[in-house]
Design a protein around this motif. Structure first.
Motif, mmCIF file in Angstrom:
data_model
loop_
_atom_site.group_PDB
_atom_site.id
_atom_site.type_symbol
_atom_site.label_atom_id
_atom_site.label_comp_id
_atom_site.label_asym_id
_atom_site.label_seq_id
_atom_site.Cartn_x
_atom_site.Cartn_y
_atom_site.Cartn_z
ATOM 1 N N GLU A 22 -9.237 -24.751 -5.593
ATOM 2 C CA GLU A 22 -9.033 -23.337 -5.304
ATOM 3 C C GLU A 22 -7.826 -23.181 -4.385
ATOM 4 O OE1 GLU A 22 -10.698 -20.793 -6.485
ATOM 5 O OE2 GLU A 22 -12.422 -21.788 -7.370
ATOM 6 N N VAL A 23 -7.155 -22.045 -4.485
ATOM 7 C CA VAL A 23 -6.051 -21.720 -3.587
ATOM 8 C C VAL A 23 -6.604 -20.811 -2.493
ATOM 9 C CG1 VAL A 23 -3.818 -20.573 -3.380
ATOM 10 C CG2 VAL A 23 -4.347 -21.919 -5.417
ATOM 11 N N PHE A 31 -12.622 -21.835 5.178
ATOM 12 C CA PHE A 31 -13.983 -22.006 5.685
ATOM 13 C C PHE A 31 -15.023 -21.588 4.655
ATOM 14 C CE2 PHE A 31 -11.841 -21.793 9.911
ATOM 15 C CZ PHE A 31 -12.151 -23.091 10.299
ATOM 16 N N ARG A 32 -14.729 -20.550 3.871
ATOM 17 C CA ARG A 32 -15.662 -20.116 2.821
ATOM 18 C C ARG A 32 -15.842 -21.231 1.789
ATOM 19 N NH1 ARG A 32 -13.319 -15.690 1.523
ATOM 20 N NH2 ARG A 32 -12.211 -16.390 -0.321
ATOM 21 N N TYR A 33 -14.732 -21.854 1.341
ATOM 22 C CA TYR A 33 -14.827 -22.939 0.370
ATOM 23 C C TYR A 33 -15.537 -24.148 0.953
ATOM 24 C CZ TYR A 33 -11.496 -20.235 -2.382
ATOM 25 O OH TYR A 33 -10.872 -19.250 -3.105
ATOM 26 N N LEU A 34 -15.309 -24.435 2.224
ATOM 27 C CA LEU A 34 -16.001 -25.544 2.882
ATOM 28 C C LEU A 34 -17.502 -25.287 2.929
ATOM 29 C CD1 LEU A 34 -15.690 -28.233 4.333
ATOM 30 C CD2 LEU A 34 -15.278 -26.974 6.436
ATOM 31 N N SER A 60 -10.584 -31.806 0.410
ATOM 32 C CA SER A 60 -9.152 -32.089 0.510
ATOM 33 C C SER A 60 -8.377 -30.792 0.630
ATOM 34 C CB SER A 60 -8.662 -32.846 -0.723
ATOM 35 O OG SER A 60 -9.310 -34.088 -0.824
ATOM 36 N N MET A 61 -7.393 -30.806 1.513
ATOM 37 C CA MET A 61 -6.523 -29.647 1.687
ATOM 38 C C MET A 61 -5.077 -30.096 1.546
ATOM 39 S SD MET A 61 -8.076 -27.598 4.943
ATOM 40 C CE MET A 61 -7.956 -28.979 6.055
#
Length: 81
Positions: A22-23, A31-34, A60-61
């Motif tokens: 996701e971008v 934080f939402r994706y985490l 991964s970022m």
């Protein structure tokens, strides 16, 4: 337990089947994706710990910084395990 399927795409890149990318344009999105990723992890008890986590997660970022005046981009990649 779901097995990770490792594949090679037509360009020779190694990819993991079922992994989502996701971008994120803000720290709130990161934080939402985490949080979403952490919620999908499975836990189970062991002899040592009743609430043991038996799954592993890798977050991964890839961060990109662009110099507006030169157009030069810098990238950094972080893996949180």
């Amino acid at each position: 337990m779901q097995q990770i399927a490792i594949r090679e795409d037509m360009d020779g890149n190694i990819v993991l089947a079922g992994v989502k990318s996701e971008v994120a344009q803000s720290k709130e999105a990161v934080f939402r994706y985490l949080t979403i990723g952490a919620a999908s992890r499975a836990t189970g008890s062991t002899l040592m710990n009743e609430q043991s986590s038996r799954s592993h997660a890798i977050f991964s970022m890839i961060m990109t910084q662009k110099d507006i005046s030169t157009g030069e981009c810098r990238k950094a990649k972080f893996h949180l395990v």
